[in-house]
Write a protein that holds these residues in place. Sequence first.
Motif, PDB file in Angstrom:
ATOM      1  N   PRO A  76       0.815  -1.278   0.067  1.00 35.99           N
ATOM      2  CA  PRO A  76      -0.019  -0.037  -0.007  1.00 35.99           C
ATOM      3  C   PRO A  76       0.688   1.290  -0.081  1.00 35.99           C
ATOM      4  O   PRO A  76       2.016   1.258   0.483  1.00 35.99           O
ATOM      5  CB  PRO A  76      -0.726   0.023   1.329  1.00 35.99           C
ATOM      6  N   HIS A  77       0.251   2.485  -0.555  1.00 33.32           N
ATOM      7  CA  HIS A  77       1.047   3.435  -0.699  1.00 33.32           C
ATOM      8  C   HIS A  77       0.867   4.372   0.906  1.00 33.32           C
ATOM      9  O   HIS A  77      -0.321   5.120   0.845  1.00 33.32           O
ATOM     10  CB  HIS A  77       0.632   4.368  -1.591  1.00 33.32           C
ATOM     11  N   THR A  78       1.388   3.900   1.765  1.00 35.31           N
ATOM     12  CA  THR A  78       1.277   4.471   3.145  1.00 35.31           C
ATOM     13  C   THR A  78       2.488   4.308   3.958  1.00 35.31           C
ATOM     14  O   THR A  78       3.469   3.541   3.485  1.00 35.31           O
ATOM     15  CB  THR A  78       0.206   3.648   3.840  1.00 35.31           C
ATOM     16  N   THR A  79       2.531   4.728   5.179  1.00 37.20           N
ATOM     17  CA  THR A  79       3.784   4.296   5.792  1.00 37.20           C
ATOM     18  C   THR A  79       3.619   2.993   6.690  1.00 37.20           C
ATOM     19  O   THR A  79       2.668   2.627   6.972  1.00 37.20           O
ATOM     20  CB  THR A  79       3.844   5.350   7.096  1.00 37.20           C
ATOM     21  N   PHE A  80       4.977   2.248   6.535  1.00 32.43           N
ATOM     22  CA  PHE A  80       5.060   1.069   7.041  1.00 32.43           C
ATOM     23  C   PHE A  80       5.432   0.886   8.326  1.00 32.43           C
ATOM     24  O   PHE A  80       6.519   0.728   8.793  1.00 32.43           O
ATOM     25  CB  PHE A  80       5.911   0.109   5.978  1.00 32.43           C
ATOM     26  N   ASP A  81       4.403   1.211   9.174  1.00 38.65           N
ATOM     27  CA  ASP A  81       4.821   1.343  10.939  1.00 38.65           C
ATOM     28  C   ASP A  81       4.279   0.249  11.461  1.00 38.65           C
ATOM     29  O   ASP A  81       3.494  -0.722  10.836  1.00 38.65           O
ATOM     30  CB  ASP A  81       4.591   2.784  11.301  1.00 38.65           C
ATOM     31  N   ALA A  82       4.501   0.251  12.662  1.00 39.86           N
ATOM     32  CA  ALA A  82       3.562  -0.649  13.627  1.00 39.86           C
ATOM     33  C   ALA A  82       2.173  -0.944  13.480  1.00 39.86           C
ATOM     34  O   ALA A  82       1.682  -2.041  13.545  1.00 39.86           O
ATOM     35  CB  ALA A  82       4.269  -0.419  15.219  1.00 39.86           C
ATOM     36  N   THR A  83       1.560   0.271  13.415  1.00 40.39           N
ATOM     37  CA  THR A  83       0.176   0.225  13.357  1.00 40.39           C
ATOM     38  C   THR A  83      -0.307  -0.647  11.976  1.00 40.39           C
ATOM     39  O   THR A  83      -1.186  -1.081  11.978  1.00 40.39           O
ATOM     40  CB  THR A  83      -0.346   1.522  13.479  1.00 40.39           C
TER      41      THR A  83
END
Length: 284
Positions: free
Chosen positions: A98-105
């Motif tokens: 996905p075009h998003t931030t790859f964070d813990a959430t």
Amino acid sequence: MGRKFPIPVDLSMEALPPTSRIRQIYPADLFPNGDYANLPHGRVRYWILGPAEGTKVVLIHGISTPGITWKEIAPYLAEHGFRVLVYDLYGKGYSQAPHTTFDATLFTVQLALLLQYIHWDTAHVVGFSMGGGVAAAFTASMPHLIAGKVVFISSAGLIERHGAPNPSVRVPIPVYKELRDLQTSELPGYGRSLQSCFKDGPIRGLEAAFDKVAEVTVGHTQQKLQILIIHGTEDDIVAYEEANKIKGRVPQAEVVTVEGAAHDVVMRDGHWQIVAESLARFLQ
């Protein structure tokens, strides 16, 4: 202005020809009972191994090598009576990026929705490398989905150094360097996900999550979680000291030290067997 719906994604290995080199290394049917879940952040590949009545266990891979990480350990656990879920994290292998931030959430929500999709109410959770950080964040955020046991193998989450390693020098699992390189060249979202994981992902800054893990209670008796830490003494990707740091925040954790093992402890012959046997004993 709000985000687009659905969230734009880059395609996964699913879109590549079955005869391509990358899919020969990591075939979609590497494990039995493979399928896809269409989730809000993209399509997720998963497999379920082992008897339907077996104790449920989730295996979470690390930052660069997808579900093939568990090539030896997942079948071992299935053969020993466990019901095992293996899946590809977003941006890796057969799961879209996905075009998003790859964070813990992102990774916590991915697993929560996947468990809902396959109708698992709870499970024990095992995380390797960055997957250990995912496991910590997931447990801290979704304790009601934890059956009672969590395992951190060569786990990140508390690493203090900053910046991404030079990918031409540091390959977390050397045997799959070609797979890492092919993901970089064949999958537009892979490199983007990797950089975001290094910058924003669950490899550092999870002190509060591990502190919460130490306090989580489950079941009618409200017992504290049982925790196992497994780490190799010669790990030059996630140093053995990281195991001590996790133990310092989760005092009840048992520690299994694998002498002479590097970061590929989950797949190197002679070492993965120690990991698998430790898992089978602990998760019973």
